[in-house]
Design a protein around this motif. Structure first.
Motif, PDB file in Angstrom:
ATOM      1  N   ASP A   1       0.348  -1.366   0.123  1.00 20.82           N
ATOM      2  CA  ASP A   1      -0.198   0.208   0.160  1.00 20.82           C
ATOM      3  C   ASP A   1       0.687   1.057   0.147  1.00 20.82           C
ATOM      4  O   ASP A   1       0.612   2.378  -0.586  1.00 20.82           O
TER       5      ASP A   1
ATOM      6  N   THR B   1       3.103   1.957  -3.476  1.00 23.67           N
ATOM      7  CA  THR B   1       1.981   1.868  -4.271  1.00 23.67           C
ATOM      8  C   THR B   1       1.684   3.415  -4.137  1.00 23.67           C
ATOM      9  O   THR B   1       1.627   4.050  -5.152  1.00 23.67           O
ATOM     10  N   ARG B   2       1.498   4.014  -3.223  1.00 24.80           N
ATOM     11  CA  ARG B   2       0.960   5.721  -2.841  1.00 24.80           C
ATOM     12  C   ARG B   2       2.367   6.176  -3.538  1.00 24.80           C
ATOM     13  O   ARG B   2       2.469   7.682  -4.552  1.00 24.80           O
TER      14      ARG B   2
ATOM     15  N   VAL C   1       3.630  -4.247  -7.302  1.00 26.95           N
ATOM     16  CA  VAL C   1       2.620  -2.833  -7.119  1.00 26.95           C
ATOM     17  C   VAL C   1       1.533  -3.654  -7.677  1.00 26.95           C
ATOM     18  O   VAL C   1       0.027  -3.536  -8.429  1.00 26.95           O
TER      19      VAL C   1
ATOM     20  N   ARG D   1      -1.923  -4.769  -8.552  1.00 24.12           N
ATOM     21  CA  ARG D   1      -3.656  -3.410  -9.637  1.00 24.12           C
ATOM     22  C   ARG D   1      -4.275  -4.126 -10.323  1.00 24.12           C
ATOM     23  O   ARG D   1      -5.008  -3.750 -11.231  1.00 24.12           O
TER      24      ARG D   1
ATOM     25  N   GLU E   1      -4.820   6.912  -9.643  1.00 24.43           N
ATOM     26  CA  GLU E   1      -3.512   5.834  -9.987  1.00 24.43           C
ATOM     27  C   GLU E   1      -3.306   5.205 -11.142  1.00 24.43           C
ATOM     28  O   GLU E   1      -1.539   4.835 -11.828  1.00 24.43           O
TER      29      GLU E   1
ATOM     30  N   CYS F   1       0.621   4.813 -13.457  1.00 28.40           N
ATOM     31  CA  CYS F   1       1.070   3.305 -13.272  1.00 28.40           C
ATOM     32  C   CYS F   1       1.264   3.504 -14.930  1.00 28.40           C
ATOM     33  O   CYS F   1       2.088   3.007 -15.139  1.00 28.40           O
TER      34      CYS F   1
END
Length: 222
Positions: free
Chosen positions: A31, A34-35, A75, A79, A122, A126
């Motif tokens: 988490d 990812t952020r 990551v 997703r 996001e 990505c």
């Protein structure tokens, strides 16, 4: 949770966390990674920064991931799993339920989820990371294609096969039709997300609905 609190997850008698604690630690690590990747990009994110923000020691991170590329790949896989979850559920429902939803309802619901996920900030971040790192780390783009796009194609083609078997539609090549459906429905949204272009939800919903209806007419939905 404070840093002191998060460290408890890594400490137990003998220094070994329980399975539940290890899973919670790994989930928190992903988490946070990812952020940071989405906020700072690939080059602007470091293992040091991820470890500090997650309240996890660097050796613990490196025990799980070889390097930053490996962490970003994890990551990306998460997703992809989140993106594909409704599609997998829909394909299973089509195959197992006595009275599954119609192909029209199923494709409209799936496209709505896929577009919402694709247009999220996001997702655009990505995509930009994948594009920027394509030369140095081509395996990341390969992962996105094989575990993301191609699995989506297989899921949609499975739904179409089931629908065709019930006589609901006529489709000669379900896999090709699945490629066409995903490109038709997601192509516009992926371009918007890649370039960070804001979109009006009502306009995007009209585009989505028209694209699905156009596709359904093309495969002669009854």
């Amino acid at each position: 949770m404070s840093r002191t609190g998060t460290k408890v997850l890594e400490r137990r008698v003998g220094g070994r966390p329980t399975r539940e604690e290890a899973e919670a630690r790994d989930a928190r690590l992903l988490d946070v990674a990812t952020r940071l990747f989405m906020e700072r990009g690939f080059d602007g994110t470091s293992i040091d920064a991820v470890a500090e923000a997650a309240g996890i020691s660097k050796p613990t991170v490196y025990a799980r991931y070889d390097d930053k590329r490996d962490l970003f790949a994890a990551v990306l896989r998460k997703r992809i799993r989140d993106w594909l979850a409704p599609l997998s559920a829909a394909a299973e429902a089509q195959a197992t339920e006595a009275k599954p939803k119609s192909i029209k309802t199923t494709l409209h619901e799936l496209s709505r989820h896929m577009i919402a996920y694709t247009l999220a900030p996001e997702a655009g971040a990505c995509q930009r990371i994948l594009s920027a790192q394509a030369v140095q780390f081509p395996e990341l783009a390969k992962l996105a294609n094989e575990e993301g796009w191609l699995r989506a194609v297989r899921g949609v083609s499975s739904i179409m096969r089931q629908s065709a078997a019930r006589g609901e539609i006529k489709v000669h090549d379900p896999e090709l039709a699945a490629h066409m459906f995903l490109n038709l429905v997601l192509g516009h949204s992926k371009r918007l997300a890649l370039y960070g272009i804001a979109t009006d939800p009502e306009t995007e919903e009209r585009h989505r609905k028209a694209a699905v209806d156009f596709f359904l007419n093309g495969i002669r939905s009854k």
